[in-house]
Scaffold this active site. Structure first.
Site, PDB file in Angstrom:
ATOM      1  N   LYS A   1       0.839  -0.989   0.031  1.00  0.00           N
ATOM      2  CA  LYS A   1      -0.042   0.072   0.151  1.00  0.00           C
ATOM      3  C   LYS A   1       0.959   1.124  -0.183  1.00  0.00           C
ATOM      4  O   LYS A   1       1.586   1.412   0.943  1.00  0.00           O
ATOM      5  CB  LYS A   1      -0.742  -0.050   1.294  1.00  0.00           C
ATOM      6  CG  LYS A   1      -2.183   0.365   1.171  1.00  0.00           C
ATOM      7  CD  LYS A   1      -2.995   0.079   2.400  1.00  0.00           C
ATOM      8  CE  LYS A   1      -4.011   1.097   2.648  1.00  0.00           C
ATOM      9  NZ  LYS A   1      -4.718   1.396   4.012  1.00  0.00           N
TER      10      LYS A   1
HETATM   11  O1  G3P Z   1      -7.586   2.381   4.444  1.00  0.00           O
HETATM   12  C1  G3P Z   1      -7.569   3.632   4.766  1.00  0.00           C
HETATM   13  C2  G3P Z   1      -8.760   3.858   5.737  1.00  0.00           C
HETATM   14  O2  G3P Z   1      -8.298   3.011   6.821  1.00  0.00           O
HETATM   15  C3  G3P Z   1      -9.199   5.067   6.182  1.00  0.00           C
HETATM   16  O3  G3P Z   1     -10.091   4.995   6.989  1.00  0.00           O
HETATM   17  O4  G3P Z   1     -11.524   5.380   8.601  1.00  0.00           O
HETATM   18  O5  G3P Z   1      -9.399   5.997   9.005  1.00  0.00           O
HETATM   19  O6  G3P Z   1     -10.821   7.321   7.338  1.00  0.00           O
HETATM   20  P1  G3P Z   1     -10.503   6.028   8.067  1.00  0.00           P
END
Ligand code: G3P
Length: 223
Positions: free
Chosen positions: A88
């Site tokens: 990633k």
């Molecule tokens: O994979 C990226 C994702 O985890 C971001 O999610 O919920 O932290 O905005 P969030």
């Protein structure tokens, strides 16, 4: 499911991974440094545990700001397990350079370009050879960017130009966002265990199922 493409689970919590994978419909796991921080263990240890308790691809995020640091971390990540671990890589200037170089080094390395907030970023990552791009749905909404328009445009540009890069949307706070990004053209998504559970846990369905089970019991007492 989801246009032939199963979803990923966005967590590093082993109990959540065990529970969610028991459904048998997930394609892999995605992680990032903030997700790893919640578990409080070394990256190598957590990735090993995830590999033991899941199936499919495990995406691990490369760290660093300079080209050299990001590239070096990608090599460290791929040394964890070259069969199931995938990269990633943040979609910044140096990250895009690393995507291009990593694909040149080994075309079989699977790469997800992450932290996508614009069509332009997604296009550059696709041109660099990224297998997936991850638009951040909830974080876009929080910043007055319409993620559904962004995803529709990315999908059209990829399709019109025969780019094989897939849209793996990330950052969800509710199930409506998930439905809407699929409708907008995302190929797949990575979701938290909470969002997965909320996809299943519908009160009306639960209430109907309870009545069916009660009626079945009543029938057994009658016959
Ligand atoms: O994979 C990226 C994702 O985890 C971001 O999610 O919920 O932290 O905005 P969030």
């Amino acid at each position: 499911m989801l246009g032939g493409s199963k979803m990923y689970l966005d967590t590093a919590n082993i109990e959540e991974i065990k529970e969610a994978f028991s459904l048998g419909i997930l394609k892999g796991v995605t992680t990032n440094p903030s997700i790893l921080l919640k578990e409080g263990k070394s990256r190598a240890k957590v990735v090993k545990e995830i590999l033991e308790n899941s199936e499919g691809t495990v995406f691990v995020q490369a760290i660093g700001e300079s080209y050299d640091d990001i590239y070096r971390d990608c090599q460290e990540i791929m040394n964890l397990d070259s069969n199931r671990v995938a990269l990633k890589i943040p979609a910044c200037f140096n990250g895009i350079k690393v995507i291009k170089q990593s694909k040149t080094d080994n075309p079989n390395t699977i790469i997800l370009a992450t932290a996508i907030f614009s069509v332009e970023q997604a296009l550059l990552c696709a041109l660099a050879g990224s297998d997936f791009v991850a638009p951040y749905v909830n974080r876009m909404e929080n910043n007055n960017i319409n993620p559904y328009e962004v995803i529709t445009k990315i999908r059209k540009i990829f399709d019109d130009r025969n780019l094989s890069t897939k849209i793996l949307a990330a950052s969800f706070k509710n199930t409506n966002q998930l439905v809407d990004i699929l409708f907008a053209g995302a190929h797949t998504a990575t979701i938290s265990c909470d969002v997965l559970v909320n996809m299943i846990d519908k009160q009306l369905a639960e209430a109907s199922i309870k009545i069916f089970n009660k009626d079945w019991e009543k029938l057994q007492n009658q016959i």
